[in-house]
Design an enzyme around this catalytic site. Structure first.
Site, PDB file in Angstrom:
ATOM      1  N   TYR A   1      -2.028  -1.889  10.770  1.00 20.72           N
ATOM      2  CA  TYR A   1      -2.246  -2.597   9.490  1.00 20.72           C
ATOM      3  C   TYR A   1      -1.186  -2.177   8.466  1.00 20.72           C
ATOM      4  O   TYR A   1      -0.537  -3.016   7.838  1.00 20.72           O
ATOM      5  CB  TYR A   1      -3.661  -2.312   8.948  1.00 20.72           C
ATOM      6  CG  TYR A   1      -3.709  -2.345   7.442  1.00 20.72           C
ATOM      7  CD1 TYR A   1      -3.461  -3.533   6.746  1.00 20.72           C
ATOM      8  CD2 TYR A   1      -3.945  -1.180   6.693  1.00 20.72           C
ATOM      9  CE1 TYR A   1      -3.448  -3.555   5.354  1.00 20.72           C
ATOM     10  CE2 TYR A   1      -3.940  -1.205   5.313  1.00 20.72           C
ATOM     11  CZ  TYR A   1      -3.683  -2.387   4.649  1.00 20.72           C
ATOM     12  OH  TYR A   1      -3.655  -2.407   3.282  1.00 20.72           O
ATOM     13  N   HIS A   2      -1.004  -0.856   8.285  1.00 21.92           N
ATOM     14  CA  HIS A   2      -0.033  -0.400   7.282  1.00 21.92           C
ATOM     15  C   HIS A   2       1.384  -0.845   7.655  1.00 21.92           C
ATOM     16  O   HIS A   2       2.212  -1.127   6.787  1.00 21.92           O
ATOM     17  CB  HIS A   2      -0.094   1.131   7.131  1.00 21.92           C
ATOM     18  CG  HIS A   2      -1.358   1.622   6.469  1.00 21.92           C
ATOM     19  ND1 HIS A   2      -2.435   2.086   7.173  1.00 21.92           N
ATOM     20  CD2 HIS A   2      -1.713   1.675   5.167  1.00 21.92           C
ATOM     21  CE1 HIS A   2      -3.398   2.431   6.328  1.00 21.92           C
ATOM     22  NE2 HIS A   2      -2.985   2.190   5.104  1.00 21.92           N
TER      23      HIS A   2
ATOM     24  N   SER B   1      -0.690   3.245  10.753  1.00 24.10           N
ATOM     25  CA  SER B   1      -1.545   2.320  11.515  1.00 24.10           C
ATOM     26  C   SER B   1      -0.799   1.002  11.615  1.00 24.10           C
ATOM     27  O   SER B   1       0.152   0.750  10.871  1.00 24.10           O
ATOM     28  CB  SER B   1      -2.889   2.088  10.814  1.00 24.10           C
ATOM     29  OG  SER B   1      -2.727   1.179   9.732  1.00 24.10           O
TER      30      SER B   1
ATOM     31  N   LYS C   1       2.267  -4.168   6.402  1.00 20.51           N
ATOM     32  CA  LYS C   1       2.641  -4.140   4.973  1.00 20.51           C
ATOM     33  C   LYS C   1       4.123  -3.800   4.821  1.00 20.51           C
ATOM     34  O   LYS C   1       4.810  -4.314   3.932  1.00 20.51           O
ATOM     35  CB  LYS C   1       1.794  -3.113   4.221  1.00 20.51           C
ATOM     36  CG  LYS C   1       0.332  -3.446   4.150  1.00 20.51           C
ATOM     37  CD  LYS C   1       0.104  -4.654   3.268  1.00 20.51           C
ATOM     38  CE  LYS C   1      -1.310  -4.717   2.744  1.00 20.51           C
ATOM     39  NZ  LYS C   1      -1.586  -5.954   2.024  1.00 20.51           N
TER      40      LYS C   1
ATOM     41  N   THR D   1       0.837  -1.204   0.000  1.00 20.27           N
ATOM     42  CA  THR D   1       0.000   0.000   0.000  1.00 20.27           C
ATOM     43  C   THR D   1       0.872   1.254   0.000  1.00 20.27           C
ATOM     44  O   THR D   1       1.966   1.254   0.568  1.00 20.27           O
ATOM     45  CB  THR D   1      -0.957   0.012   1.217  1.00 20.27           C
ATOM     46  OG1 THR D   1      -1.299   1.365   1.529  1.00 20.27           O
ATOM     47  CG2 THR D   1      -0.331  -0.581   2.461  1.00 20.27           C
TER      48      THR D   1
END
Ligand SMILES: NC(=O)c1ccc[n+]([C@@H]2O[C@H](COP(=O)([O-])OP(=O)(O)OC[C@H]3O[C@@H](n4cnc5c(N)ncnc54)[C@H](O)[C@@H]3O)[C@@H](O)[C@H]2O)c1
Length: 392
Positions: A181-182, A179, A185, A144
């Protein structure tokens, strides 16, 4: 080609599966319905009902004649991954199978732990299944643009050349996600890079911006083939939230000052990008990073356009600022490169007024199913906003 699509029940996975099957590839999709489960647990269900993966594959085959093989299984189960990769010997694997909600990953320990475990173990298992059973397979991994954050300098495509004390070297561009989540990644990219440079995997890591749209040549065949459309605070994207708010006649919620800029792309362009990556594989021992978006907008720019186009359609659309639940810069420099996919042949579909109007009309058909209580942010990780927004 023999292609495995991990996360094939998802917003991107399902249209990708239909796209490749319709072009004559041999496609297997894998999903464990994690998104559907979290959506139920957090009251964040999609606007349109989506039949399960098996039913969608049967329907797609009946309409188009193209077969999609379905495996309901968990990518964090290595025995399953081994069996699948050994038997199918994929030439490419598209890895979408992750927990992709930033707010969900910020709820608390359990959700953070689940996101970290799921995302890293899924990526780790893809790496090992390829290493052990299909070493020539090209891994196409969805990263992302959020990995980079919003640094005060130009963002290259993955790599940066640094001169330090008179010597030069090339490194992954420093990343600072906003975050958990990021951050998973970012960790995925590091894992992939380790195995690429050590064991010669071939990997394309696509740094994708937020995707919008429901229509693709295949999803338009029948409304039961549409991808999932979330507009809630957990899975919903900014564009989807604004579309639903415009249709429901509630103000568009701009987080904070609204100067947050991101790179967006149409769902059809995700399909093109993944297709271009697959048809132009990298060599063994190469990690190619491509920034996957076609145009940038600030939140305010998007809100202004939604207000203008919505009013042209007779909708009562207003925008209002609310305290930002996220910890992120609300006014910042943003200039990421994105020429790699254009050089491979990407022909962008831009977010024109016509495209916005078409999406508004599509959502308008489901107006009666909108639940406006699902929209306001329930997860806040910006300490300064907590008191103001009343969320603890
Ligand atoms: N949609 C976007 O705007 C966007 C933008 C940038 C990056 N991405 C990335 O693209 C990928 C796909 O995103 P999406 O919007 O389609 O999300 P999605 O949640 O709709 O799809 C992901 C799918 O993966 C499945 N999944 C998750 N963990 C799994 C596991 N362990 N085993 C099997 N299946 C599993 C989920 O059930 C879900 O169906 C994600 O990795 C996401 O981070 C998406």
């Amino acid at each position: 080609m023999r292609v495995i699509i991990l996360g094939g029940d998802g917003y991107l996975g399902w249209p990708t599966a239909m796209h490749f099957a319709a072009r004559g590839h041999d496609v297997v999709v894998v999903d464990n319905y994690l998104r559907r489960l979290i959506a139920r647990q957090t009251s964040s269900e999609a606007l349109m009902p989506n039949p399960n993966l098996q039913k969608r594959a049967e329907l797609f085959e009946a309409i188009s004649g193209h077969k999609i093989r379905v495996e309901i299984a968990d990518c964090t189960d290595y025995r399953f991954m081994q069996r699948l990769f050994e038997e199918f010997r994929p030439e490419a694997v598209v890895h979408y199978a992750e927990q992709p909600s930033a707010p969900y990953s910020m709820i608390g320990y359990d959700e953070a732990h689940q996101t970290l475990n799921n995302n890293l173990n899924a990526t780790f298992n893809v790496i090992w299944a390829v290493l052990e059973h299909a070493p020539d397979c090209h891994i196409i991994k969805l990263g992302t643009m959020g990995e980079y954050g919003a640094p005060n300098v130009d963002i290259p495509e993955g790599w940066i050349e640094i001169e330090h004390r008179g010597r030069k070297g090339t490194f992954l561009f420093p990343r600072q996600a906003g975050s958990l989540y990021h951050t998973t990644k970012v960790l995925d990219t590091d894992l992939l890079w380790f195995y690429v440079r050590t064991f010669g995997l071939r990997v394309t890591d696509l740094m994708q911006g937020p995707v919008y749209g429901l229509s693709t040549p295949e999803s338009d065949l029948d409304e039961r083939l549409l991808p999932n459309f979330h507009y809630d605070d957990i899975f919903g994207t900014l564009v989807n939230r604004f579309l639903v708010q415009a249709v429901a006649g509630v103000p568009l919620t701009v987080y904070g000052k609204g100067g947050q800029v991101r790179g967006y792309l149409n769902l059809n362009d995700t399909l093109q990008c993944v297709d271009l990556a697959m048809n132009n594989p990298v060599d063994r021992g190469e990690l190619r990073v491509l920034n996957q978006f076609t145009e940038t907008f600030s939140v305010n720019e998007l809100a202004d356009r939604m207000v203008r186009v919505g009013r042209q359609l007779g909708l009562d659309v207003q925008a209002k600022s609310i305290p930002n639940p996220r910890k992120e810069p609300e006014e910042h420099y943003y200039n990421p490169d994105h020429s790699g996919l254009l050089e491979l042949g990407l022909e962008p579909h831009y977010m024109t007024d016509e495209v916005l109007a078409e999406m508004l009309e599509q959502v308008r058909k489901y107006k009666d199913l909108i639940d406006v209580d699902m929209i306001m942010p329930r997860v806040v990780w910006n300490e300064a906003s907590k008191e103001e927004s009343g969320v603890v």
